[in-house]
Design an enzyme around this catalytic site. Structure first.
Site, PDB file in Angstrom:
ATOM      1  CG  HIS A  70       5.511  -8.545   1.309  1.00  0.00           C
ATOM      2  ND1 HIS A  70       5.509  -7.263   1.811  1.00  0.00           N
ATOM      3  CD2 HIS A  70       6.310  -9.272   2.132  1.00  0.00           C
ATOM      4  CE1 HIS A  70       6.265  -7.213   2.893  1.00  0.00           C
ATOM      5  NE2 HIS A  70       6.771  -8.408   3.110  1.00  0.00           N
ATOM      6  CD  GLU A  73       5.209 -12.951   4.218  1.00  0.00           C
ATOM      7  OE1 GLU A  73       5.795 -12.663   5.290  1.00  0.00           O
ATOM      8  OE2 GLU A  73       5.741 -12.799   3.099  1.00  0.00           O
ATOM      9  CG  HIS A  74       3.176  -8.328   6.486  1.00  0.00           C
ATOM     10  ND1 HIS A  74       3.832  -7.592   7.440  1.00  0.00           N
ATOM     11  CD2 HIS A  74       4.114  -8.636   5.554  1.00  0.00           C
ATOM     12  CE1 HIS A  74       5.109  -7.448   7.115  1.00  0.00           C
ATOM     13  NE2 HIS A  74       5.299  -8.067   5.958  1.00  0.00           N
ATOM     14  CD  GLU A 150       8.939  -6.121   5.161  1.00  0.00           C
ATOM     15  OE1 GLU A 150       9.535  -7.031   4.527  1.00  0.00           O
ATOM     16  OE2 GLU A 150       7.778  -6.251   5.610  1.00  0.00           O
TER      17      GLU A 150
END
Length: 446
Positions: A70, A73-74, A150
């Site tokens: 993840h 992905e950022h 997040e």
């Protein structure tokens, strides 16, 4: 090559029954570097959805590096030499499109939805960041802080999300599905630039990717563009068959109580280990999908809703869910949100009584027929979404299924019998392969 593949696809569509024939035309190719291409023709609007799916997700991360999939992905939005940091999304928005990305346990996907004449630009940009990402410590630290924020917003501020993390960790004794996609906080905080670069260099390669293009396109033209932009990228030598640690025999049930003073509506939930859809053999998964719908997938018209909300009046809400489309066996869950004057123990007892009722009395034929109609209708309605079509096939293919599996799924569901569902339920409801959890406030100790 493209014409031969197109003819094969059309022939297959005409050979299947009317249910499966409600699929849109699909053409497939494979580039010399191993990249797979799926073209879904949808000519209702002059737009296109361009998606690149990587066969890597949170369950493929190195031990101790949770959240790296993840996190990367950022980082992929940080820029390349050709498209510096911040310009990727600006260019797409300037051309009237939108883009985003998402990570699951089994895949990471990047997409753009835009006018069809901008497809070459999308391929140029996406292929560039497949291998051309530029990262430094400053970019890495900034984005790592974003991921931690997040996590704080989506998980740590939500008792239900924290509870879910704990239940998943208890359900999967050995498999990495027990680790959250966003990662454990202490491990995310320790991720380094080298961790990101190593993960990127290994997995972000054409032979680990599937290009899905859905829209007002000609398959042969999509193939030509893909060959132009993605074809020159070298394959990764490190890509291997995905083999993950599997679950040992589960010989004892697990229970937990998660207390948090922010909980407004306590509930009881139980999750069971459950088989996933198997390529070429989806019957058991189809039976479980229908079981979830019959038990708790249709609100008060479902079995639990009718018995616990209407007849007995003890529940505010009930439900059931099944995670079928995963690369490895996953889970099946049921839950009850009781009324304030009903304890969680009482709710659990009535939930268990409903399962016993099902096992003793079987499935009502008219309810099964209704569930089948509803599931077929939802699949047909889903075809109205261009991006939904692209996601349907991309998620399936990166989870170990084939195009034939996806196209056969409606027929497989319709062929399920009441006896199939009862047998699947008998095999599923093994208390030793389950976790039962109470989410409650500290003042409502059970």
């Amino acid at each position: 090559m493209g014409h031969l593949l197109k003819l094969t696809t059309i022939a297959l569509l005409f050979m299947v029954s009317p249910l499966a024939a409600q699929q849109v035309p699909i053409t497939t190719y494979t580039l010399d570097n191993g990249m797979e291409i799926v073209v879904i023709e949808d000519n209702r609007a002059p737009t296109v959805t361009h998606m690149v799916w990587y066969r890597v997700g949170a369950a493929d991360e190195p031990v101790g590096k949770s959240g790296i999939a993840h996190f990367l992905e950022h980082l992929l939005f940080k820029g390349t030499k050709a498209f510096p940091d911040g310009t990727f999304q600006q260019i797409i928005e300037a051309n009237g499109g939108n883009d985003n990305a998402f990570t699951s346990q089994d895949y990471t996907a990047y997409f753009q939805h835009i006018a069809v004449d901008r497809l070459p630009l999308m391929m140029e940009m996406e292929s560039d960041r497949m291998r051309g990402l530029i990262l430094d410590d400053a970019a890495m630290l900034t984005e790592r802080d974003v991921v931690l924020e997040e996590r704080a917003l989506r998980v740590e501020s939500d008792p239900g999300a924290l509870f879910t993390e704990q239940r998943n960790a208890a359900l999967f004794l050995n498999h990495p599905y027990g680790t959250p996609v966003i990662g454990w906080k202490h491990e995310v905080a320790a991720l380094t630039l080298q961790d990101a670069l190593d993960f990127y260099e290994l997995y972000y390669a054409p032979n680990n990717a599937i290009l899905v293009v859905a829209g007002d396109v000609v398959p042969a033209e999509v193939y030509a563009l893909a060959k132009q932009y993605y074809g020159p990228i070298a394959a990764s030598a490190g890509i291997a068959v995905r083999i993950r640690p599997q679950e040992p025999p589960h010989t004892a049930p697990r229970r937990m109580v998660y207390r948090d003073d922010r909980v407004a509506n306590p509930y009881v939930i139980r999750t069971y280990l459950a088989p996933n859809r198997q390529t070429g053999n989806q019957q058991q998964a189809a039976a479980l999908a229908l079981l979830a719908d019959l038990l708790g997938g249709s609100g008060i018209s479902s079995l639990m809703g009718r018995r616990l909300q209407l007849d007995e009046g003890i529940a505010l809400a009930t439900g059931a869910f099944y995670n079928s489309r995963s690369y490895d066996p996953d889970s099946f869950g049921i839950y009850v949100v009781p009324k304030p004057d009903i304890t969680l123990e009482q709710a659990e007892a009535r939930m268990d009584a409903t399962l016993e009722y099902l096992l003793e009395n079987g499935v009502e034929p008219e309810r099964l027929a209704r569930s089948k109609r509803q599931m077929l209708a939802s699949q047909i309605y889903a075809m109205d979404s261009q991006s939904g079509l692209a996601r349907r096939y991309g998620a399936a293919l990166t989870s170990g299924l084939t195009l034939a599996d996806v196209q056969a799924w409606p027929e497989v569901l319709q062929a399920v019998t009441a006896q199939d569902i009862l047998l699947a339920a008998q095999q599923l409801f093994d208390i030793n392969a389950s976790v039962t959890g109470y989410l409650t406030g500290p003042e409502a100790a059970q």
